[in-house]
Design an enzyme around this catalytic site. Structure first.
Site, PDB file in Angstrom:
ATOM      1  N   ASP A   1      -3.750  -6.078  -8.410  1.00 36.22           N
ATOM      2  CA  ASP A   1      -3.989  -7.129  -7.408  1.00 36.22           C
ATOM      3  C   ASP A   1      -4.710  -8.308  -8.057  1.00 36.22           C
ATOM      4  O   ASP A   1      -4.393  -9.471  -7.786  1.00 36.22           O
ATOM      5  CB  ASP A   1      -4.830  -6.591  -6.246  1.00 36.22           C
ATOM      6  CG  ASP A   1      -4.152  -5.455  -5.500  1.00 36.22           C
ATOM      7  OD1 ASP A   1      -2.941  -5.554  -5.245  1.00 36.22           O
ATOM      8  OD2 ASP A   1      -4.842  -4.477  -5.170  1.00 36.22           O
TER       9      ASP A   1
ATOM     10  N   LYS B   1       5.135   1.600   0.909  1.00 36.25           N
ATOM     11  CA  LYS B   1       6.035   1.384  -0.230  1.00 36.25           C
ATOM     12  C   LYS B   1       7.506   1.592   0.141  1.00 36.25           C
ATOM     13  O   LYS B   1       8.358   0.792  -0.236  1.00 36.25           O
ATOM     14  CB  LYS B   1       5.637   2.256  -1.405  1.00 36.25           C
ATOM     15  CG  LYS B   1       4.330   1.777  -2.045  1.00 36.25           C
ATOM     16  CD  LYS B   1       4.089   2.401  -3.376  1.00 36.25           C
ATOM     17  CE  LYS B   1       2.711   2.122  -3.918  1.00 36.25           C
ATOM     18  NZ  LYS B   1       2.180   0.783  -3.815  1.00 36.25           N
TER      19      LYS B   1
ATOM     20  N   HIS C   1      -9.583  -0.063  -3.536  1.00 39.32           N
ATOM     21  CA  HIS C   1      -9.645  -1.385  -4.162  1.00 39.32           C
ATOM     22  C   HIS C   1      -9.550  -2.492  -3.112  1.00 39.32           C
ATOM     23  O   HIS C   1      -9.049  -3.578  -3.375  1.00 39.32           O
ATOM     24  CB  HIS C   1      -8.535  -1.527  -5.216  1.00 39.32           C
ATOM     25  CG  HIS C   1      -7.155  -1.294  -4.669  1.00 39.32           C
ATOM     26  ND1 HIS C   1      -6.312  -2.319  -4.407  1.00 39.32           N
ATOM     27  CD2 HIS C   1      -6.516  -0.160  -4.328  1.00 39.32           C
ATOM     28  CE1 HIS C   1      -5.183  -1.833  -3.911  1.00 39.32           C
ATOM     29  NE2 HIS C   1      -5.286  -0.518  -3.859  1.00 39.32           N
TER      30      HIS C   1
ATOM     31  N   HIS D   1       0.853  -1.181   0.000  1.00 32.62           N
ATOM     32  CA  HIS D   1       0.000   0.000   0.000  1.00 32.62           C
ATOM     33  C   HIS D   1       0.896   1.240   0.000  1.00 32.62           C
ATOM     34  O   HIS D   1       2.065   1.174   0.393  1.00 32.62           O
ATOM     35  CB  HIS D   1      -0.916   0.007   1.221  1.00 32.62           C
ATOM     36  CG  HIS D   1      -2.103  -0.888   1.076  1.00 32.62           C
ATOM     37  ND1 HIS D   1      -2.612  -1.621   2.120  1.00 32.62           N
ATOM     38  CD2 HIS D   1      -2.894  -1.165   0.014  1.00 32.62           C
ATOM     39  CE1 HIS D   1      -3.667  -2.307   1.703  1.00 32.62           C
ATOM     40  NE2 HIS D   1      -3.853  -2.055   0.430  1.00 32.62           N
TER      41      HIS D   1
ATOM     42  N   ARG E   1      -7.779 -13.975   0.137  1.00 38.19           N
ATOM     43  CA  ARG E   1      -8.630 -15.175   0.195  1.00 38.19           C
ATOM     44  C   ARG E   1      -8.077 -16.263  -0.714  1.00 38.19           C
ATOM     45  O   ARG E   1      -7.996 -17.437  -0.340  1.00 38.19           O
ATOM     46  CB  ARG E   1     -10.067 -14.830  -0.204  1.00 38.19           C
ATOM     47  CG  ARG E   1     -11.028 -16.010  -0.098  1.00 38.19           C
ATOM     48  CD  ARG E   1     -12.439 -15.624  -0.520  1.00 38.19           C
ATOM     49  NE  ARG E   1     -12.546 -15.332  -1.933  1.00 38.19           N
ATOM     50  CZ  ARG E   1     -12.624 -16.257  -2.906  1.00 38.19           C
ATOM     51  NH1 ARG E   1     -12.591 -17.537  -2.597  1.00 38.19           N
ATOM     52  NH2 ARG E   1     -12.730 -15.904  -4.160  1.00 38.19           N
TER      53      ARG E   1
ATOM     54  N   SER F   1      -1.235  -1.036 -11.713  1.00 36.95           N
ATOM     55  CA  SER F   1      -1.274  -0.590 -10.317  1.00 36.95           C
ATOM     56  C   SER F   1      -2.465  -1.281  -9.639  1.00 36.95           C
ATOM     57  O   SER F   1      -3.389  -1.738 -10.312  1.00 36.95           O
ATOM     58  CB  SER F   1      -1.397   0.930 -10.225  1.00 36.95           C
ATOM     59  OG  SER F   1      -2.667   1.348 -10.661  1.00 36.95           O
ATOM     60  N   GLY F   2      -2.444  -1.337  -8.317  1.00 41.61           N
ATOM     61  CA  GLY F   2      -3.503  -2.023  -7.572  1.00 41.61           C
ATOM     62  C   GLY F   2      -4.904  -1.566  -7.936  1.00 41.61           C
ATOM     63  O   GLY F   2      -5.755  -2.392  -8.308  1.00 41.61           O
TER      64      GLY F   2
ATOM     65  N   ASP G   1      -1.286  -1.491   4.706  1.00 42.07           N
ATOM     66  CA  ASP G   1      -1.453  -0.378   5.634  1.00 42.07           C
ATOM     67  C   ASP G   1      -2.812  -0.569   6.304  1.00 42.07           C
ATOM     68  O   ASP G   1      -3.838  -0.221   5.724  1.00 42.07           O
ATOM     69  CB  ASP G   1      -1.391   0.953   4.888  1.00 42.07           C
ATOM     70  CG  ASP G   1      -1.542   2.150   5.798  1.00 42.07           C
ATOM     71  OD1 ASP G   1      -1.737   1.955   7.020  1.00 42.07           O
ATOM     72  OD2 ASP G   1      -1.481   3.282   5.294  1.00 42.07           O
TER      73      ASP G   1
ATOM     74  N   ASP H   1     -10.400  -6.038  -4.006  1.00 35.46           N
ATOM     75  CA  ASP H   1      -9.367  -6.808  -4.717  1.00 35.46           C
ATOM     76  C   ASP H   1      -8.326  -7.351  -3.743  1.00 35.46           C
ATOM     77  O   ASP H   1      -7.843  -8.478  -3.890  1.00 35.46           O
ATOM     78  CB  ASP H   1      -8.681  -5.938  -5.768  1.00 35.46           C
ATOM     79  CG  ASP H   1      -9.611  -5.526  -6.887  1.00 35.46           C
ATOM     80  OD1 ASP H   1     -10.535  -6.300  -7.204  1.00 35.46           O
ATOM     81  OD2 ASP H   1      -9.414  -4.434  -7.452  1.00 35.46           O
TER      82      ASP H   1
ATOM     83  N   THR I   1       2.763  -5.195  -8.281  1.00 32.54           N
ATOM     84  CA  THR I   1       1.776  -4.258  -8.809  1.00 32.54           C
ATOM     85  C   THR I   1       2.552  -3.058  -9.355  1.00 32.54           C
ATOM     86  O   THR I   1       3.698  -2.821  -8.979  1.00 32.54           O
ATOM     87  CB  THR I   1       0.780  -3.838  -7.713  1.00 32.54           C
ATOM     88  OG1 THR I   1       1.500  -3.426  -6.556  1.00 32.54           O
ATOM     89  CG2 THR I   1      -0.167  -4.966  -7.368  1.00 32.54           C
ATOM     90  N   GLY I   2       1.919  -2.308 -10.242  1.00 32.12           N
ATOM     91  CA  GLY I   2       2.610  -1.288 -11.018  1.00 32.12           C
ATOM     92  C   GLY I   2       3.377  -0.254 -10.239  1.00 32.12           C
ATOM     93  O   GLY I   2       4.561  -0.019 -10.499  1.00 32.12           O
ATOM     94  N   THR I   3       2.751   0.399  -9.284  1.00 28.88           N
ATOM     95  CA  THR I   3       3.422   1.467  -8.556  1.00 28.88           C
ATOM     96  C   THR I   3       4.508   0.905  -7.650  1.00 28.88           C
ATOM     97  O   THR I   3       5.620   1.441  -7.604  1.00 28.88           O
ATOM     98  CB  THR I   3       2.405   2.297  -7.743  1.00 28.88           C
ATOM     99  OG1 THR I   3       1.334   2.681  -8.603  1.00 28.88           O
ATOM    100  CG2 THR I   3       3.038   3.534  -7.171  1.00 28.88           C
ATOM    101  N   THR I   4       4.224  -0.188  -6.961  1.00 28.93           N
ATOM    102  CA  THR I   4       5.251  -0.826  -6.134  1.00 28.93           C
ATOM    103  C   THR I   4       6.418  -1.252  -7.017  1.00 28.93           C
ATOM    104  O   THR I   4       7.580  -1.041  -6.664  1.00 28.93           O
ATOM    105  CB  THR I   4       4.666  -2.032  -5.377  1.00 28.93           C
ATOM    106  OG1 THR I   4       3.602  -1.592  -4.532  1.00 28.93           O
ATOM    107  CG2 THR I   4       5.724  -2.728  -4.544  1.00 28.93           C
TER     108      THR I   4
END
Length: 120
Positions: free
Chosen positions: A61, A12, A88, A8, A97, A55-56, A81, A91, A36-39
């Site tokens: 995700d 990051k 999201h 989150h 799960r 990105s998430g 976080d 997701d 994920t994209g930003t991470t």
């Protein structure tokens, strides 16, 4: 082995520091990182090689969850976080799960991730 890396926004910097601290481990030839994209962009700027998804909030995700269901993800490190709001969240819950459904190790904080890296 493929390890999914997610964080989150508020986590990051902590994730990048964690991965950098263990870079020799994560850069082994038998380990592929997806994120994920930003991470992923944060990890790339830190000099790490990673395959980036969306990105998430844009479906990253879900992309990682899909790969997980296909048997293409062996471990997930997701620094969540717990105090922030996340648009999201559905997701995120789906991904967690599916980790349980498919018996995929999931670390949601640095302490658990430290235990994971000791097994690599």
């Amino acid at each position: 082995m493929t390890i999914a890396i997610i964080a989150h926004d508020g986590k990051k910097a902590e994730m990048v520091a964690f991965i950098k601290d263990h870079a020799p481990l994560f850069q082994q030839k038998n380990i592929d990182l997806i994120a994920t994209g930003t991470t992923g962009s944060h990890l790339e700027r830190a000099g790490l090689e990673v395959k980036r998804m969306e990105s998430g909030p844009m479906g990253g995700d879900a992309q990682i969850a899909s790969r997980l269901v296909e048997g293409k993800v062996d471990m997930v490190i997701f620094f969540r976080d717990p105090l922030g709001k996340h648009p999201h969240e559905v997701d995120v819950n789906m991904l967690m799960r599916l980790c349980d459904v498919h018996n995929i190790p999931l670390a949601t904080n640095q302490a658990a991730a430290m235990r994971f890296v000791k097994t690599l």
